[in-house]
Design a protein around this motif. Structure first.
Motif, short mmCIF file in Angstrom:
data_model
loop_
_atom_site.label_atom_id
_atom_site.label_comp_id
_atom_site.label_asym_id
_atom_site.label_seq_id
_atom_site.Cartn_x
_atom_site.Cartn_y
_atom_site.Cartn_z
N TYR A 194 -8.83 -9.83 3.94
CA TYR A 194 -9.11 -8.56 3.27
C TYR A 194 -10.48 -8.56 2.59
O TYR A 194 -11.26 -7.60 2.72
N GLN A 214 -5.38 -8.36 8.03
CA GLN A 214 -4.47 -9.40 7.54
C GLN A 214 -4.89 -9.71 6.10
O GLN A 214 -6.09 -9.70 5.79
N LYS A 215 -3.93 -9.96 5.25
CA LYS A 215 -4.25 -10.16 3.83
C LYS A 215 -5.31 -11.24 3.60
O LYS A 215 -6.22 -11.03 2.78
N CYS A 234 0.21 -6.17 2.06
CA CYS A 234 -1.05 -6.26 1.30
C CYS A 234 -0.80 -6.42 -0.19
O CYS A 234 -1.43 -7.25 -0.85
N ILE A 273 -3.53 -1.50 7.13
CA ILE A 273 -2.65 -2.63 6.86
C ILE A 273 -1.37 -2.10 6.24
O ILE A 273 -1.39 -1.11 5.49
#
Length: 250
Positions: free
Chosen positions: A101, A97-98, A155, A150
């Motif tokens: 990251y 998940q962003k 992203c 991802i």
């Protein structure tokens, strides 16, 4: 009268001139040096002939090799496997998940190599699906390397579809390499061996790593590619069917 002397010529006169330092010594004949290097290379290859053998292959050589010599390599392989088992802590593909990251990728790369697969959201992107399948095969095989995945559009906002899939390789908090699409590998024919070669080139695994892909796995790679192509064909047929229904309804 000027007399031209070839300093490389084998003659009694040149020997006299060399003795008195008038002309330089004749350079050594390279052939013995080359021959010595070849003999040394052959000896090294013979001494290391078991370097790429796994335990099963070593057992199969019991009638051909000295038992003491084989036992040394068995102990070496067992030690390598023990080390790998200890260092294998990831063993799966990590969906990202962003917001996570930085922690899951950048920070984690201070401990190991982290490979991120930026995937496509489009079912028709066969290369992206091929790489995702390879990620699922490689992650448990190389458990000391962290494989992440991802969707690219989640992203990086506006990341172009033509660049997918993209591989980002992190180590020590930095991007060490990026591979945009599989074009520079083998496209949709990219297999485990291609990714393994990249890992060796990066220094993520050693060339002598006992886990490296064996030749008899080529058929498995081919089957993966065939399955991807079949799935793509089925997906296209489904899309055509949906479009036909929409046209009839309109």
């Amino acid at each position: 009268m000027n007399v031209t002397v070839d300093p490389n010529e084998d003659s009694e006169w040149n020997d006299i001139l060399r003795k008195h330092g008038i002309i330089p010594e004749k350079p050594p004949d390279p052939e013995p040096i080359i021959q010595e290097a070849l003999v040394e290379a052959e000896k090294k290859a013979h001494d290391n002939r078991l370097e790429d053998k796994d335990l099963d292959e070593l057992d199969a050589l019991e009638d051909e090799e000295d038992e003491e010599f084989l036992e040394q390599y068995r102990k070496k392989r067992l030690a390598e496997l023990s080390t790998l088992q200890t260092s294998s802590k990831y063993n799966q593909v990590y969906p990202l998940q962003k917001p996570d990251y930085a922690r899951e990728v950048t920070d984690a790369s201070n401990e190991t190599f982290v490979l991120v697969n930026l995937t496509s959201s489009l079912a028709g992107n066969v290369e992206s699906r091929v790489l995702s399948e390879l990620w699922r095969q490689l992650a448990p095989k190389f458990g000391d390397i962290k494989f992440c995945e991802i969707r690219a559009d989640l992203c990086i906002e506006g990341y172009p579809e033509r660049n997918m899939p993209t591989i980002l390789v992190y180590r020590d908090g930095e991007i060490r390499r990026q591979v945009i699409t599989l074009r520079d590998l083998r496209g949709v024919k990219t297999g485990i061996q291609d990714i393994e070669k990249m890992l060796v080139d990066l220094g993520a695994i050693k060339e002598s790593d006992v886990r490296l892909k064996r030749k008899d796995e080529d058929e498995d790679d081919e089957e993966v590619r065939r399955r991807m192509i079949r799935n793509r064909g089925m997906m296209m047929m489904m899309m055509i069917g949906i479009e036909d229904k929409i046209l009839r309804l309109s």
